[in-house]
Design a protein around this motif. Sequence first.
Motif, PDB file in Angstrom:
ATOM      1  N   ARG A 197      -4.712   5.577  -9.160  1.00 12.31           N
ATOM      2  CA  ARG A 197      -5.476   5.804  -8.073  1.00 12.31           C
ATOM      3  C   ARG A 197      -6.313   4.471  -7.917  1.00 12.31           C
ATOM      4  O   ARG A 197      -6.400   3.779  -6.744  1.00 12.31           O
ATOM      5  N   ARG A 198      -6.915   3.898  -8.930  1.00  8.49           N
ATOM      6  CA  ARG A 198      -7.740   2.732  -9.063  1.00  8.49           C
ATOM      7  C   ARG A 198      -6.942   1.569  -8.398  1.00  8.49           C
ATOM      8  O   ARG A 198      -7.401   0.728  -7.624  1.00  8.49           O
ATOM      9  N   THR A 199      -5.756   1.442  -8.736  1.00  9.35           N
ATOM     10  CA  THR A 199      -4.924   0.234  -8.570  1.00  9.35           C
ATOM     11  C   THR A 199      -4.581   0.544  -6.904  1.00  9.35           C
ATOM     12  O   THR A 199      -4.604  -0.433  -6.014  1.00  9.35           O
ATOM     13  N   TYR A 200      -4.292   1.787  -6.291  1.00 10.93           N
ATOM     14  CA  TYR A 200      -4.021   2.006  -4.905  1.00 10.93           C
ATOM     15  C   TYR A 200      -5.221   1.663  -4.167  1.00 10.93           C
ATOM     16  O   TYR A 200      -5.101   0.953  -3.153  1.00 10.93           O
ATOM     17  N   GLU A 201      -6.588   2.046  -4.801  1.00 12.29           N
ATOM     18  CA  GLU A 201      -7.800   1.891  -3.955  1.00 12.29           C
ATOM     19  C   GLU A 201      -8.290   0.497  -3.742  1.00 12.29           C
ATOM     20  O   GLU A 201      -8.800  -0.084  -2.861  1.00 12.29           O
ATOM     21  N   SER A 202      -7.898  -0.201  -4.840  1.00 13.63           N
ATOM     22  CA  SER A 202      -8.378  -1.924  -5.017  1.00 13.63           C
ATOM     23  C   SER A 202      -7.369  -2.757  -4.105  1.00 13.63           C
ATOM     24  O   SER A 202      -7.783  -3.299  -3.264  1.00 13.63           O
ATOM     25  N   VAL A 203      -6.206  -2.227  -4.121  1.00 11.12           N
ATOM     26  CA  VAL A 203      -5.318  -2.938  -3.002  1.00 11.12           C
ATOM     27  C   VAL A 203      -5.392  -2.490  -1.554  1.00 11.12           C
ATOM     28  O   VAL A 203      -5.685  -3.363  -0.526  1.00 11.12           O
ATOM     29  N   ALA A 204      -5.731  -1.299  -1.117  1.00 10.79           N
ATOM     30  CA  ALA A 204      -6.107  -0.904   0.048  1.00 10.79           C
ATOM     31  C   ALA A 204      -7.491  -1.638   0.439  1.00 10.79           C
ATOM     32  O   ALA A 204      -7.558  -2.212   1.689  1.00 10.79           O
TER      33      ALA A 204
ATOM     34  N   ILE B 293       0.984  -1.469  -0.051  1.00  5.21           N
ATOM     35  CA  ILE B 293      -0.124  -0.012  -0.161  1.00  5.21           C
ATOM     36  C   ILE B 293       0.826   1.315   0.061  1.00  5.21           C
ATOM     37  O   ILE B 293       0.507   2.165  -0.660  1.00  5.21           O
ATOM     38  N   ARG B 294       1.990   1.378   0.911  1.00  2.19           N
ATOM     39  CA  ARG B 294       2.782   2.436   0.870  1.00  2.19           C
ATOM     40  C   ARG B 294       3.375   2.687  -0.616  1.00  2.19           C
ATOM     41  O   ARG B 294       3.509   3.705  -0.902  1.00  2.19           O
ATOM     42  N   THR B 295       3.872   1.724  -1.177  1.00  4.18           N
ATOM     43  CA  THR B 295       4.550   1.680  -2.598  1.00  4.18           C
ATOM     44  C   THR B 295       3.509   2.238  -3.369  1.00  4.18           C
ATOM     45  O   THR B 295       3.844   3.342  -4.285  1.00  4.18           O
ATOM     46  N   LEU B 296       2.306   1.706  -3.511  1.00  3.55           N
ATOM     47  CA  LEU B 296       1.198   2.191  -4.465  1.00  3.55           C
ATOM     48  C   LEU B 296       0.902   3.592  -4.034  1.00  3.55           C
ATOM     49  O   LEU B 296       0.741   4.457  -5.112  1.00  3.55           O
ATOM     50  N   HIS B 297       0.762   4.022  -2.986  1.00  7.80           N
ATOM     51  CA  HIS B 297       0.462   5.312  -2.685  1.00  7.80           C
ATOM     52  C   HIS B 297       1.468   6.131  -2.861  1.00  7.80           C
ATOM     53  O   HIS B 297       1.165   7.569  -3.758  1.00  7.80           O
ATOM     54  N   GLN B 298       2.730   5.995  -2.726  1.00 10.82           N
ATOM     55  CA  GLN B 298       3.848   6.831  -3.096  1.00 10.82           C
ATOM     56  C   GLN B 298       3.813   6.934  -4.615  1.00 10.82           C
ATOM     57  O   GLN B 298       3.968   8.304  -5.156  1.00 10.82           O
ATOM     58  N   GLN B 299       3.527   6.031  -5.428  1.00 10.97           N
ATOM     59  CA  GLN B 299       3.452   5.882  -6.947  1.00 10.97           C
ATOM     60  C   GLN B 299       2.373   6.945  -7.325  1.00 10.97           C
ATOM     61  O   GLN B 299       2.448   7.542  -8.349  1.00 10.97           O
ATOM     62  N   TYR B 300       1.154   6.877  -6.536  1.00 12.71           N
ATOM     63  CA  TYR B 300      -0.183   7.631  -6.970  1.00 12.71           C
ATOM     64  C   TYR B 300       0.223   9.128  -6.574  1.00 12.71           C
ATOM     65  O   TYR B 300       0.201   9.954  -7.345  1.00 12.71           O
ATOM     66  N   VAL B 301       1.151   9.422  -5.528  1.00 12.83           N
ATOM     67  CA  VAL B 301       1.509  10.795  -5.240  1.00 12.83           C
ATOM     68  C   VAL B 301       2.481  11.442  -6.158  1.00 12.83           C
ATOM     69  O   VAL B 301       2.231  12.490  -6.787  1.00 12.83           O
ATOM     70  N   GLU B 302       3.461  10.531  -6.745  1.00 10.33           N
ATOM     71  CA  GLU B 302       4.501  10.695  -7.808  1.00 10.33           C
ATOM     72  C   GLU B 302       3.555  11.131  -9.052  1.00 10.33           C
ATOM     73  O   GLU B 302       3.846  12.084 -10.019  1.00 10.33           O
ATOM     74  N   GLN B 303       2.783  10.371  -9.432  1.00 10.66           N
ATOM     75  CA  GLN B 303       2.069  10.240 -10.870  1.00 10.66           C
ATOM     76  C   GLN B 303       0.726  10.199 -10.707  1.00 10.66           C
ATOM     77  O   GLN B 303       0.070   8.904 -10.696  1.00 10.66           O
TER      78      GLN B 303
ATOM     79  N   ARG C 280      -8.604  -4.440  -0.677  1.00 11.60           N
ATOM     80  CA  ARG C 280      -8.386  -5.781  -0.480  1.00 11.60           C
ATOM     81  C   ARG C 280      -7.651  -6.200   1.004  1.00 11.60           C
ATOM     82  O   ARG C 280      -7.981  -7.203   1.631  1.00 11.60           O
ATOM     83  N   VAL C 281      -6.664  -5.374   1.302  1.00  9.99           N
ATOM     84  CA  VAL C 281      -5.821  -5.524   2.401  1.00  9.99           C
ATOM     85  C   VAL C 281      -6.505  -5.224   3.589  1.00  9.99           C
ATOM     86  O   VAL C 281      -6.439  -5.964   4.661  1.00  9.99           O
ATOM     87  N   ASN C 282      -7.491  -3.997   3.566  1.00  8.77           N
ATOM     88  CA  ASN C 282      -8.221  -3.686   4.810  1.00  8.77           C
ATOM     89  C   ASN C 282      -9.521  -4.604   5.016  1.00  8.77           C
ATOM     90  O   ASN C 282     -10.181  -4.319   6.128  1.00  8.77           O
ATOM     91  N   ARG C 283      -9.979  -5.508   3.881  1.00  7.60           N
ATOM     92  CA  ARG C 283     -11.315  -6.203   4.050  1.00  7.60           C
ATOM     93  C   ARG C 283     -11.426  -6.979   5.310  1.00  7.60           C
ATOM     94  O   ARG C 283     -12.598  -6.998   5.987  1.00  7.60           O
ATOM     95  N   PRO C 284     -10.317  -8.026   5.647  1.00  8.76           N
ATOM     96  CA  PRO C 284     -10.602  -8.597   6.692  1.00  8.76           C
ATOM     97  C   PRO C 284     -10.476  -7.873   8.128  1.00  8.76           C
ATOM     98  O   PRO C 284     -11.597  -8.171   9.062  1.00  8.76           O
ATOM     99  N   PHE C 285     -10.006  -6.829   8.076  1.00  6.13           N
ATOM    100  CA  PHE C 285     -10.157  -5.710   9.313  1.00  6.13           C
ATOM    101  C   PHE C 285     -11.764  -5.385   9.433  1.00  6.13           C
ATOM    102  O   PHE C 285     -12.190  -5.122  10.477  1.00  6.13           O
ATOM    103  N   HIS C 286     -12.106  -4.736   8.261  1.00 10.27           N
ATOM    104  CA  HIS C 286     -13.539  -4.340   8.062  1.00 10.27           C
ATOM    105  C   HIS C 286     -14.427  -5.488   8.622  1.00 10.27           C
ATOM    106  O   HIS C 286     -15.572  -5.021   9.438  1.00 10.27           O
ATOM    107  N   VAL C 287     -14.200  -6.679   8.268  1.00 13.02           N
ATOM    108  CA  VAL C 287     -15.152  -7.567   8.409  1.00 13.02           C
ATOM    109  C   VAL C 287     -15.265  -7.901   9.920  1.00 13.02           C
ATOM    110  O   VAL C 287     -16.303  -7.994  10.578  1.00 13.02           O
ATOM    111  N   LEU C 288     -14.023  -7.512  10.804  1.00 11.13           N
ATOM    112  CA  LEU C 288     -13.906  -7.745  12.083  1.00 11.13           C
ATOM    113  C   LEU C 288     -14.760  -6.748  12.883  1.00 11.13           C
ATOM    114  O   LEU C 288     -15.272  -6.866  13.574  1.00 11.13           O
TER     115      LEU C 288
END
Length: 105
Positions: free
Chosen positions: A55-62, A39-49, A64-72
């Motif tokens: 943006r879509r790539t960053y949001e989809s990965v975020a 997520i940090r890498t994709l966010h940095q890439q989105y900030v630079e470009q 996916r990564v946060n989904r288990p936490f949100h289910v809890l």
Amino acid sequence: MSNPSNRAGAILKILALVCVEVALILFAFAPTNINSKEIRTLHQQYVEQPTDENRRTYESVAARVNRPFHVLQIGSAIIAILLPIGLGLRRRMMQHDVAESKQQS
């Protein structure tokens, strides 16, 4: 008049329920702070470009990564709502059973 030890037990049960409720609600509304290298890498890439694709790539990965936490968090909110309702219904049923047994004797 009720027994003081029964009264103390009831007070402790109520305090325990309040503590559990507060913990569940705090967790349900806690901000999501998942530290992922991806997520940090994709966010940095989105900030630079700042392109739509980045943006879509960053949001989809975020998501996916946060989904288990949100289910809890959702589970925690559901339990926080249903726990006092269930305990209240249980208490009401127990009082009803005691009243019935007194009428039968």
